[in-house]
Design a protein around this motif. Structure first.
Motif, PDB file in Angstrom:
ATOM      1  N   CYS A 186       0.747  -1.163   0.117  1.00  0.00           N
ATOM      2  CA  CYS A 186      -0.112   0.068   0.013  1.00  0.00           C
ATOM      3  C   CYS A 186       0.909   1.092  -0.014  1.00  0.00           C
ATOM      4  O   CYS A 186       1.689   1.380   0.892  1.00  0.00           O
ATOM      5  N   ASN A 192       0.345   3.993   0.986  1.00  0.00           N
ATOM      6  CA  ASN A 192      -0.155   4.931   2.164  1.00  0.00           C
ATOM      7  C   ASN A 192       0.756   4.183   3.534  1.00  0.00           C
ATOM      8  O   ASN A 192       1.419   4.779   4.100  1.00  0.00           O
ATOM      9  N   CYS A 193       0.516   3.092   3.866  1.00  0.00           N
ATOM     10  CA  CYS A 193       0.832   2.391   5.025  1.00  0.00           C
ATOM     11  C   CYS A 193       2.030   1.592   4.888  1.00  0.00           C
ATOM     12  O   CYS A 193       2.484   0.903   5.870  1.00  0.00           O
ATOM     13  N   CYS A 204      -7.882   0.528   1.504  1.00  0.00           N
ATOM     14  CA  CYS A 204      -6.794  -0.295   1.735  1.00  0.00           C
ATOM     15  C   CYS A 204      -7.225  -1.234   3.193  1.00  0.00           C
ATOM     16  O   CYS A 204      -7.833  -0.633   4.196  1.00  0.00           O
ATOM     17  N   CYS A 257      -4.924   0.200   6.565  1.00  0.00           N
ATOM     18  CA  CYS A 257      -4.714   1.636   6.971  1.00  0.00           C
ATOM     19  C   CYS A 257      -6.127   2.291   6.548  1.00  0.00           C
ATOM     20  O   CYS A 257      -6.446   3.313   6.910  1.00  0.00           O
TER      21      CYS A 257
HETATM   22 ZN   LIG Z   1      -2.629   1.040   3.489  1.00  0.00          ZN
END
Ligand SMILES: [Zn+2]
Length: 255
Positions: free
Chosen positions: A36, A38-39, A61, A64
């Motif tokens: 991911c 983002n996380c 996701c 997260c």
């Molecule tokens: Zn994520």
């Protein structure tokens, strides 16, 4: 069978999403495995099932809960449909394989160019590489094919270079290289149709983008997506378009 090809196209589409995200950022497309953005959680196999994993998590996701762009499932579906259309036209043949690879490459190039106004050299080199590997045999047994390709490369690349010079940068270097590659790939006859269609589509598309206020009058509108769509139309319906044109021209000539 149809379903198999569609699924196969979607799985490749999922890999295309990785290329779209990573190549312009100079990241490797193989390592690290999918995560991911983002996380950074590493994604499991069931997170990577095209479209279904997106639907099952409501587009977030799983770890997260960050919203994932709808671009991901759209690219997967688009690539699935693309493979279906190509197989419908060319059946089980080397042509189908070649055009599926070309179609996927153009899908990636179109999206990257639309968002970042660049066509990374990696994509162009990949295109030339695929082309030479798959065509090396036909080039040696059928020299006219190679000749048509080289003429196409010179015409298409040369014409776009000419436009870039007279418009002082209105056409990017990426577009010139892309057209040169398509010239070699499609040969001079088909690439002429691609050039014509891309200008018609570019004019129409710009008009639509500006009237919908997605782009401003002074914004730079990338040309790569229009070249991509023009190529797909040519590969799928080129013969029909040329015949239609000849029909019209003949009727006009005879009447
Ligand atoms: Zn994520």
């Amino acid at each position: 069978m149809t379903l198999m090809i569609f699924l196969y196209g979607m799985i490749i589409g999922s890999f295309l999403n990785v290329c779209i995200w990573r190549v312009p950022r100079g990241e490797s497309i193989i390592f690290p495995p999918s995560h991911c953005p983002n996380c950074n959680t590493r994604l499991k196999l069931y997170d990577l099932v095209p479209v279904l994993s997106y639907i099952s998590t409501g587009g977030k996701c799983r770890y997260c809960f960050n919203q994932i762009s709808t671009q991901y499932p759209l690219v997967e579906v688009a690539n699935g449909l693309l493979y279906l259309l190509i197989f419908h036209k060319y059946g089980f043949s080397i042509d189908s394989l070649i055009y599926c690879l070309l179609g996927s490459l153009l899908l990636v190039i179109g999206i990257v160019d639309y968002y970042s106004q660049i066509i990374p050299n990696e994509f162009i080199i990949t295109g030339f590489g695929i082309l030479l590997i798959l065509n090396i045999k036909s080039y040696t047994t059928e020299p006219s094919l190679l000749l048509s390709g080289v003429v196409g490369l010179i015409i298409a690349g040369g014409f776009f270079l000419f436009i870039a010079i007279i418009t002082a940068g209105g056409m990017g270097g990426g577009d010139i290289k892309l057209m040169a590659m398509l010239g070699l790939w499609l040969g001079w006859k088909l690439v002429l149709l691609v050039m014509l269609l891309s200008f018609v589509l570019g004019a129409l598309g710009s008009l639509i983008l500006i009237s919908l206020k997605i782009k401003g009058r002074k914004d730079y509108i990338p040309f790569g997506p229009f070249i991509g769509i023009a190529t797909l139309l040519t590969v799928l319906y080129g013969d029909d378009i040329i015949n239609l044109y000849i029909d019209f021209a003949l009727k006009g000539f005879l009447s």
